[in-house]
Design a protein around this motif. Structure first.
Motif, short mmCIF file in Angstrom:
data_model
loop_
_atom_site.label_atom_id
_atom_site.label_comp_id
_atom_site.label_asym_id
_atom_site.label_seq_id
_atom_site.Cartn_x
_atom_site.Cartn_y
_atom_site.Cartn_z
N UNK A 139 0.97 -1.02 -0.03
CA UNK A 139 0.06 -0.06 -0.01
C UNK A 139 0.83 1.49 -0.04
N UNK A 140 2.11 1.42 0.60
CA UNK A 140 2.88 2.64 0.74
C UNK A 140 3.82 2.60 -0.33
N UNK A 141 4.21 1.31 -1.00
CA UNK A 141 5.26 1.44 -1.84
C UNK A 141 4.78 1.13 -3.25
N UNK A 142 3.75 0.46 -3.43
CA UNK A 142 3.19 -0.06 -4.61
C UNK A 142 3.94 -1.57 -4.97
N UNK A 143 3.42 -1.94 -5.89
CA UNK A 143 3.79 -3.36 -6.12
C UNK A 143 5.18 -3.55 -6.36
N UNK A 144 5.81 -2.75 -7.30
CA UNK A 144 6.92 -2.89 -7.99
C UNK A 144 8.16 -2.46 -6.85
N UNK A 145 7.71 -1.40 -6.30
CA UNK A 145 8.61 -0.84 -5.50
C UNK A 145 8.98 -1.72 -3.91
#
Lengths: 241, 241, 241, 241
Positions: free
Chosen positions: A27-33
DNA sequence: TATGAATGAGTGTTCATTCAT
DNA sequence: CATGAATGAACACTCATTCAT
């Protein structure tokens, strides 16, 4: 650091811990990150255990989406007062919705922002959840139209668009409420009701908004000088008739 | 291979080619999944040239956001007929908006989906654009309220929420129109006008929607912490009374 | 450390260095135990460069096999004196063969020991090389049979088995020579000629070895008590008729 | 799932099950690619039990090699008819050898292909087995030479090379028979006898093959270092004179 | 103006191995 | 006798970024 490494937990418990951590990081970084390392550390376990229980980053993401989508729909369903009028049901459902998204901002970001961004698989999974909610809202609008009984029912396609708009507005308001200090779930719901319901009411009582007459065929006078480097895969809608 | 390497272009032109390519890749893949290799190849130049002109992936993304945000706001501004009534202005502005997003789906995806996902910097850049549009809509709503002059003006905070809801609904409809075959910009705009305007009208004429009396302070009776992964396939919508 | 990092080489040169290093490591460690790190270090480059030029471990292995298989067959072909009698050709070919395998022990290990062990792809690539050599030997045997002209020609199937046996013996002797100090290529070739040629000669002059009469159908009285835990995928030959 | 967990077996039995599974997996996958997980699952036990009984992957492999090497040598020993002539003994021994390798292809692959590939330790263990067989064959050849009593005895080194060649040819034929449909153990043995024995006979009766006179010391005129990856698809065999 | 050559730092993933029960 | 829970260390592979020309 963080979770306090309580060792030797039964699998089911550990798995939920991992999902909690993963939802937070996704949720905070996104899938890739998001990195599996960070997820494992936040869950208080080693990386191999995450893989042992959840197979892969993809599967982990999928599991997160599934769990949180279910949680959200359940929250909404539980929040709706069944016996009420259509607008009463909508009001209670919206409150439950905004309440849940406010309580689980990472989950909401994951579902709304990130899941639609990576691969058909995940997009389809959230789309299923969304479809459920849209269907619910569609029913409400149709029911309200019946209650108003001045028009027998709104045309099908029209209702679909309206439900879509309402749900879309709700989603955007959820983002906004999540990003703006001091906006409560109740306020967000009230704003949306104010914004939407009376308009719908007019619609139902046979007084729709009608576009003005206009001669010229197309707006966008900007010649859009940027020469596309390559064709975008599929520009869906190429303009208004 | 691909773009046909026309050598020795003036800097400004090359730079635009790069931005075109970057917008396309960022929009389709997202920031993290986009690779500088793919962007350079699509632009038909070597990677070092991209760095020479645009410094870094971050700066490149930023430049893309800036260009496309400017393009979008200009398109909307250009689409608005200045002399019209408030709802006429809104209608023309919405048409321009949906038209532009439909014509530049990658740019729209980049701005709306991806830019808000990575770092305060990019989020702030789109937020600035959004603020401009929200301000414009706020003006329209306030103007409409003045025209209706039955209430002197809506409370400030209320107007902010309404503008937010309207813009949010527009954004969601843009996504929806982009993803749904056969929905034109005009239709999307009409749907939104139908959905929103009459409701706003009611608001302005002093007939807001009011929440029902309710004793209990907050819903969400679900104890929530860790909703077990397993059961409850029950659908949300059971039918409206 | 090691290769002396001469920087900025043209791609073709670097590629050969990488293949050299890879052959060495693959030959000594085997496919699975070989690490790309070790190969890169031995080649005097960083790992990403290996991937940039050779794509993947599989492709790298494949490229090694291709290069070394070609080198071996060429060495044999170049070693054969064309005008000679069949046994003269065989002798010179064998010397070239043992000479090459002795000079390139890692390449030989890679081809003979490791390539047949990992995946149909690699096995097929060496099988192609081997088939070429077997075909060459088959021709020689057939030619020798014609020269001896006491029997018109050996039966086809018989020749195939003999060529297979000869090549197999050569391969085993190459391993042996490579593992045993002080055995030269010439000695290995002479041993094999001694071992094989006169026997073949007898065959060709109509004096084959014939198995003794025997009543009992099958040897192997050991009841083989080990209960197989699971069926081997495909036991090819289940016994002699 | 799979083997049907029959619990509480005596240690000796469980151990054999594990070895069976391990031989199968090692034989099919090779040492490195074999995973303890797969072995344990195939054996129908948990991984810690494998470690409890067999210590480590290395020790497990070693135990497999030991058991299968013993089984193979015993099968050969048991197959040899003691009273027979030298060639009769060789014939029966070869039949037993090919029969055993055909019946236990995984074991044979493990011993012949994989065990020599990983570390001195395992190579030494198979080498010991092999030495036993080579010694046996050496005896046979020497005995045959004595029987022929036209030469008192072949030179020691010569016999070693010949035995090596014979055993090597047998090994290669075992691989070949295992990989070729429809080749029986008996046929493989006959082929090898045909190929080898008469030649040996000639040797023993004083008619060895002698290399032709040649002035030049060593072949391989190819300058060899780094044979460029590119050309020369020319086949080895161009026809025999 | 433009690029071929090159890499440090990181990713997801796997595996042999060990506790605690 | 037997296992569910857990990990340190490594591996193949990728990417944003920079030199030297």
């Amino acid at each position: 650091m963080g979770a306090g490494k309580t060792k030797r937990m039964p699998r089911a418990v550990r798995e939920q811990q991992m999902l909690d951590a993963a939802v937070s990081v996704f949720g905070r970084r996104g899938y890739m990150a998001a990195s599996m390392d960070e997820i494992a550390e936040l869950a208080g376990v080693s990386k191999p255990l995450v893989y042992l229980y959840l197979n892969s980053k993809d599967d982990l993401f999928s599991a997160c989406i599934g769990r949180e989508a279910r949680a959200l729909t359940e929250a909404v369903r539980a929040g709706v007062r069944p016996g009420l009028s259509a607008d009463g049901q909508l009001w209670s459902g919206l409150r439950a919705f905004f309440s849940h998204t406010a309580r689980h901002p990472d989950a909401w970001r994951m579902l709304h922002l990130h899941a639609r961004t990576h691969g058909e698989r995940f997009a389809a999974e959230v789309a299923a959840m969304r479809a459920e909610i849209v269907a619910f809202v569609t029913q409400l609008i149709a029911a309200a139209a019946r209650d108003a009984h001045r028009v027998p029912h709104l045309p099908e396609g029209e209702v679909a668009g309206l439900a879509e708009a309402l749900v879309g507005a709700a989603e955007s308001l959820a983002d906004w409420a999540g990003a703006t200090e001091g906006v409560t779930a109740k306020q967000a719901a009230a704003t949306l009701m104010n914004f939407a319901w009376a308009g719908l009411g007019d619609l139902m009582t046979g007084r729709p908004w009608t576009p003005p007459e206009e001669p010229q065929p197309e707006p966008e006078p900007v010649p859009d000088p940027a020469p596309r480097a390559a064709p975008s895969p599929a520009p869906v809608a190429q303009g208004a008739g």
